[in-house]
Motif scaffolding. Structure first.
Motif, PDB file in Angstrom:
ATOM      1  N   GLY A 113       1.009  -1.151   0.063  1.00  0.00           N
ATOM      2  CA  GLY A 113       0.076  -0.051  -0.093  1.00  0.00           C
ATOM      3  C   GLY A 113       0.784   1.223  -0.173  1.00  0.00           C
ATOM      4  N   LYS A 114       1.988   1.085   0.293  1.00  0.00           N
ATOM      5  CA  LYS A 114       2.892   2.310   0.498  1.00  0.00           C
ATOM      6  C   LYS A 114       3.795   2.582  -0.750  1.00  0.00           C
ATOM      7  N   ARG A 115       3.469   1.603  -1.871  1.00  0.00           N
ATOM      8  CA  ARG A 115       4.337   1.701  -3.044  1.00  0.00           C
ATOM      9  C   ARG A 115       3.574   2.953  -3.994  1.00  0.00           C
ATOM     10  N   PRO A 116       4.424   3.578  -4.477  1.00  0.00           N
ATOM     11  CA  PRO A 116       3.900   4.901  -5.427  1.00  0.00           C
ATOM     12  C   PRO A 116       2.720   4.306  -6.183  1.00  0.00           C
ATOM     13  N   GLY A 117       1.559   4.911  -6.004  1.00  0.00           N
ATOM     14  CA  GLY A 117       0.429   4.916  -6.846  1.00  0.00           C
ATOM     15  C   GLY A 117      -0.479   3.667  -6.759  1.00  0.00           C
ATOM     16  N   TRP A 118       0.183   2.731  -5.594  1.00  0.00           N
ATOM     17  CA  TRP A 118      -0.566   1.546  -5.226  1.00  0.00           C
ATOM     18  C   TRP A 118      -1.933   1.565  -4.553  1.00  0.00           C
ATOM     19  N   SER A 119      -1.942   2.896  -3.909  1.00  0.00           N
ATOM     20  CA  SER A 119      -3.027   3.146  -2.689  1.00  0.00           C
ATOM     21  C   SER A 119      -4.270   3.329  -3.524  1.00  0.00           C
ATOM     22  N   ALA A 120      -4.088   3.538  -4.971  1.00  0.00           N
ATOM     23  CA  ALA A 120      -5.463   3.597  -5.821  1.00  0.00           C
ATOM     24  C   ALA A 120      -5.821   2.177  -6.289  1.00  0.00           C
ATOM     25  N   LEU A 121      -5.086   1.291  -6.089  1.00  0.00           N
ATOM     26  CA  LEU A 121      -5.567   0.088  -6.618  1.00  0.00           C
ATOM     27  C   LEU A 121      -6.798  -0.505  -5.990  1.00  0.00           C
ATOM     28  N   SER A 122      -7.588  -1.218  -6.675  1.00  0.00           N
ATOM     29  CA  SER A 122      -8.824  -1.689  -6.015  1.00  0.00           C
ATOM     30  C   SER A 122      -8.425  -2.627  -4.982  1.00  0.00           C
ATOM     31  N   ALA A 123      -7.630  -3.661  -5.381  1.00  0.00           N
ATOM     32  CA  ALA A 123      -7.135  -4.750  -4.397  1.00  0.00           C
ATOM     33  C   ALA A 123      -6.568  -4.029  -2.961  1.00  0.00           C
ATOM     34  N   VAL A 124      -6.074  -2.890  -3.214  1.00  0.00           N
ATOM     35  CA  VAL A 124      -5.483  -2.448  -1.785  1.00  0.00           C
ATOM     36  C   VAL A 124      -6.389  -1.616  -1.285  1.00  0.00           C
ATOM     37  N   LYS A 125      -7.431  -0.852  -2.019  1.00  0.00           N
ATOM     38  CA  LYS A 125      -8.471  -0.121  -1.236  1.00  0.00           C
ATOM     39  C   LYS A 125      -9.351  -1.016  -0.623  1.00  0.00           C
ATOM     40  N   LYS A 126      -9.573  -2.254  -1.197  1.00  0.00           N
ATOM     41  CA  LYS A 126     -10.555  -2.933  -0.642  1.00  0.00           C
ATOM     42  C   LYS A 126      -9.967  -4.253   0.279  1.00  0.00           C
TER      43      LYS A 126
END
Length: 314
Positions: free
Chosen positions: A265-278
């Motif tokens: 989740g701390k990788r650049p841009g990954w916080s916007a991924l559906s898998a991370v958000k959910k």
């Protein structure tokens, strides 16, 4: 191809270098005699017909997967040495022997009456065969049936045919039931996934053994379109992965590379991924996810749990 995870490298090497080979235990009933009765037995392995004169009492395993199998079928007491990566079960007699850079003299010094391995690196099979040591080359499985065949090969070779058959039957049944339950829970929802081998975004495609396990659930592999070299183990770009936005992220690099749902989740841009958000990131056991032996049903269960959770949040 750059499989940086040592624990998964045998699966990658075997799948690519020996994709056409498999242990041929399907004709096990044709051979007279049996190791359980004192031998000899003939096992059809990747290195041809291997004659085992008598029930082996000093087995050396240079493959973590096969070490697990030997113990699971009741041949653990016959195993006298295993390679440095054979970390399961805990009481396996680990040594400094290497399955990736095998030293024939070091293996011979252990006085084995059977050597089991998954990679013929540095001519190890010929070197051992020349000194009359039976060797079973059972490469990384490229499909489920090959995994079952290899287990039955080891059972036949060690005098544990019945135990090996029972193990494969349990595995088949368990996997089928797990897949059926998860598929029912998914309710026909189409899910995509990304399976991570390391934190440099190396992954697997549907054509690999691991990819075929995921395919049991009808999942879409986002890496399939990125496999330009058709090797099955591409390295994705950050942009490609973010654009594909998988429903599930499964991390098979928790031990080797210290990855986790939080780290991802701390990788650049990954916080916007559906898998991370959910919160549909799954921390797998590296070993279980890279081996094709007795703990394969555990890997399938981990995928099933991920499918059920992702389906509920879809």
């Amino acid at each position: 191809m750059r499989p940086v995870r040592a624990l998964g490298a045998s699966l990658v090497i075997g799948a690519m270098a020996l994709a056409s080979a498999c242990g041929g235990s399907g004709d096990s009933g044709k051979d007279k005699g049996g190791a359980s009765g004192g031998g000899p037995v003939v096992v059809q392995a990747s290195n041809g017909s291997v004659t085992i004169p008598a029930t082996p009492k000093r087995i050396v395993s240079l493959s973590p997967t096969h070490t697990e199998t030997l113990f699971a079928i009741g041949a653990g007491k016959q195993v006298t040495a295993v390679d440095e990566l054979s970390n399961y079960p805990a009481d396996a007699p680990r040594t400094k022997l290497s399955g990736f850079k095998p030293n024939a003299e070091a293996v011979i010094a252990t006085k084995p009456d059977l050597v089991v391995l998954s990679n013929d690196m540095d001519g190890i099979v010929d070197a051992l065969t020349k000194v009359k040591i039976p060797v079973l080359l059972e490469p990384a499985a490229t499909k489920l049936d090959e995994a079952y065949d290899e287990i039955e090969d080891l059972g036949k070779a060690t005098g544990h045919t019945a135990e090996a058959t029972k193990l494969t039957e349990r595995m088949r049944t368990g996997i089928q039931q797990t897949v059926a339950g998860a598929s029912k829970a998914a309710g026909g929802r189409q899910l995509s996934y990304y399976h991570e081998l390391d934190n440099e975004l190396h992954t697997v495609t549907s054509k690999t053994f691991v990819g075929q396990v995921y395919a049991l659930f009808g999942l879409q592999n986002i890496a399939d379109g990125a496999d330009k070299a058709s090797g099955g183990y591409p390295q994705l770009s950050q942009e490609y992965l973010l654009r594909r936005d998988p429903d599930m992220i499964l991390l098979a690099d928790t031990k080797c590379c210290g990855q986790s749902g939080v780290a991802v989740g701390k990788r650049p841009g990954w916080s916007a991924l559906s898998a991370v958000k959910k919160q549909n990131t799954v921390e797998l056991d590296d070993d279980i996810a890279s081996r094709w032996g007795p703990r394969l049903p555990d890997f399938v269960k981990a995928i099933a749990a991920a499918v059920q959770k992702a389906s509920a949040s879809k």
